[in-house]
Write a protein that holds these residues in place. Structure first.
Motif, PDB file in Angstrom:
ATOM      1  N   SER A 126       0.822  -1.213   0.000  1.00 10.25           N
ATOM      2  CA  SER A 126       0.000   0.000   0.000  1.00 10.25           C
ATOM      3  C   SER A 126       0.853   1.259   0.000  1.00 10.25           C
ATOM      4  O   SER A 126       0.545   2.234  -0.700  1.00 10.25           O
ATOM      5  N   SER A 127       1.930   1.241   0.791  1.00 13.12           N
ATOM      6  CA  SER A 127       2.782   2.428   0.884  1.00 13.12           C
ATOM      7  C   SER A 127       3.472   2.753  -0.437  1.00 13.12           C
ATOM      8  O   SER A 127       3.809   3.906  -0.706  1.00 13.12           O
ATOM      9  N   ARG A 128       3.666   1.741  -1.279  1.00 10.89           N
ATOM     10  CA  ARG A 128       4.298   1.965  -2.585  1.00 10.89           C
ATOM     11  C   ARG A 128       3.296   2.451  -3.634  1.00 10.89           C
ATOM     12  O   ARG A 128       3.681   2.816  -4.732  1.00 10.89           O
ATOM     13  N   ALA A 129       2.037   2.419  -3.286  1.00 11.21           N
ATOM     14  CA  ALA A 129       0.988   2.763  -4.259  1.00 11.21           C
ATOM     15  C   ALA A 129       0.047   3.830  -3.706  1.00 11.21           C
ATOM     16  O   ALA A 129      -1.176   3.711  -3.802  1.00 11.21           O
ATOM     17  N   PRO A 138      -4.518  -3.064  -0.745  1.00 12.60           N
ATOM     18  CA  PRO A 138      -3.913  -4.054  -1.652  1.00 12.60           C
ATOM     19  C   PRO A 138      -4.812  -4.484  -2.800  1.00 12.60           C
ATOM     20  O   PRO A 138      -4.361  -4.590  -3.941  1.00 12.60           O
ATOM     21  N   HIS A 139      -6.090  -4.735  -2.520  1.00  8.93           N
ATOM     22  CA  HIS A 139      -6.975  -5.184  -3.614  1.00  8.93           C
ATOM     23  C   HIS A 139      -7.176  -4.072  -4.641  1.00  8.93           C
ATOM     24  O   HIS A 139      -7.343  -4.339  -5.837  1.00  8.93           O
ATOM     25  N   SER A 162       0.777   1.237  -9.731  1.00  4.80           N
ATOM     26  CA  SER A 162       0.410  -0.044  -9.123  1.00  4.80           C
ATOM     27  C   SER A 162       1.280  -1.181  -9.651  1.00  4.80           C
ATOM     28  O   SER A 162       1.698  -2.058  -8.894  1.00  4.80           O
ATOM     29  N   ILE A 163       1.542  -1.161 -10.954  1.00  9.41           N
ATOM     30  CA  ILE A 163       2.413  -2.186 -11.537  1.00  9.41           C
ATOM     31  C   ILE A 163       3.811  -2.107 -10.933  1.00  9.41           C
ATOM     32  O   ILE A 163       4.410  -3.133 -10.582  1.00  9.41           O
ATOM     33  N   GLU A 164       4.328  -0.879 -10.784  1.00 16.89           N
ATOM     34  CA  GLU A 164       5.658  -0.704 -10.193  1.00 16.89           C
ATOM     35  C   GLU A 164       5.676  -1.125  -8.732  1.00 16.89           C
ATOM     36  O   GLU A 164       6.664  -1.687  -8.244  1.00 16.89           O
ATOM     37  N   GLY A 206      -2.197 -16.036  -0.178  1.00 20.42           N
ATOM     38  CA  GLY A 206      -2.685 -14.811   0.445  1.00 20.42           C
ATOM     39  C   GLY A 206      -3.341 -13.933  -0.600  1.00 20.42           C
ATOM     40  O   GLY A 206      -3.304 -14.224  -1.802  1.00 20.42           O
ATOM     41  N   GLY A 207      -3.928 -12.842  -0.167  1.00 22.20           N
ATOM     42  CA  GLY A 207      -4.644 -11.963  -1.081  1.00 22.20           C
ATOM     43  C   GLY A 207      -3.801 -11.423  -2.209  1.00 22.20           C
ATOM     44  O   GLY A 207      -4.295 -11.178  -3.323  1.00 22.20           O
TER      45      GLY A 207
END
Length: 300
Positions: free
Chosen positions: A193-196, A201-202, A215-217, A246-247
């Motif tokens: 999440s912190s990277r996006a 996450p979903h 999101s891809i990165e 996991g999810g």
């Protein structure tokens, strides 16, 4: 058909359902794990949901034979309680198995969630029949299970140890264990999440599938650290196959590709071409499926 009630208690959400002896999910649902302020209130909330599901499938064709409960963390040797998990302190030492047996008057099998997930993959999923199967479950934390010759490896906390705390980035993100740069800290839901831009996450996965660059990165960076972690674990467990669950597994090839590239870059020659890495097809429900399976049929 023989059925089992199934529960998978994670640090954030708890999955509840009914699973058949063939691994099929007949009912499913989710509640927040932090329901109530004491463990008994969480168990009561789970029991209320599960009882409705059990009432809906019980008839002359189906026999409910037990309850399988998977929980994140280490267990005591008798599988009566979870005894260690920094992400789930409220349930520590609470007699989970007895609590479910008292509420349902059915046999309850309590299992480490990563073990349950790995059993689901071994019996019904992407790791079916592997001689040496390493399963990694990624969510709020990271857990791992190992099947060798059809038996679960148990040597710490009734599982394969706390594999999420190998260091993959010295001085990296702070982990709940008190260290920095653990595999868990670098690939868990919070890290993704912190990277996006703090998306859930979903949402990151959905956006990545629609070609969102950020999101891809974010998933590629997560895969890079995951590959390093798997490369570090391979000389210890010598897996034939690794399944990521996991999810986060819902990202599929968007996560798997960078993971495989990173793994090949960092792993030793012995494992580079001999280990297969796959993602789970259970869409995050593998822990629940494995818990039910273990309640219906002993594994080791």
């Amino acid at each position: 058909m023989r059925l089992a009630g199934a529960v998978d208690i994670g640090a954030t959400n708890t999955k509840i359902g009914i699973v058949g002896e063939d691994g099929r999910i007949f009912r499913r649902g989710t509640i927040p794990t932090r329901t109530g302020r004491v463990p008994a209130q969480l168990v009561d909330a789970i029991a209320s949901e599960l009882r409705h599901m059990l009432d809906g499938v019980a008839d002359e064709r189906n026999q409910v034979a037990g309850i399988g409960v998977a929980v994140a963390g280490f267990l005591d040797r008798e599988h009566t309680a979870m005894v260690l998990n920094a992400n789930l302190e409220s349930l520590r030492d609470f007699p989970l198995r007895r609590a479910f047996e008292e509420r349902f008057e059915l046999h309850c099998h309590l299992e480490v969630d990563s073990n349950a997930s790995t059993v689901a993959e071994y019996r019904y999923g992407a790791g079916r029949g592997a001689a040496r199967l390493l399963g990694l479950t990624i969510g709020t934390g990271v857990g791992g299970g190992m099947v060798v010759g059809g038996k679960l490896l148990r040597f710490t906390g009734e599982c394969a140890g706390d594999v999420g705390h190998v260091i993959v980035e010295p001085g990296g993100l702070e982990c709940t264990c008190g260290s920095r740069g653990c595999l868990e800290a670098m690939v868990c839901s919070r890290a993704l999440s912190s990277r996006a831009n703090s998306r859930k996450p979903h949402e990151v996965i959905d956006a990545a599938k629609k070609s969102d660059k950020v999101s891809i990165e974010a998933l590629a960076e997560t895969g890079r650290f995951l590959g390093i972690g798997l490369a570090s674990l391979s000389p210890i467990f010598a897996p034939e196959k690794i399944v990521i669950g996991g999810g986060i597994a819902a990202a599929g090839e968007i996560l798997l590709g960078p993971t495989q590239v990173s793994y090949a870059e960092h792993v030793g020659d012995e494992f580079r071409d001999s280990v297969t890495i796959a993602v789970s097809a259970f869409d995050g429900w593998e822990g629940m499926v494995g818990a039910a399976s273990l309640a219906l049929s002993a594994f080791d």
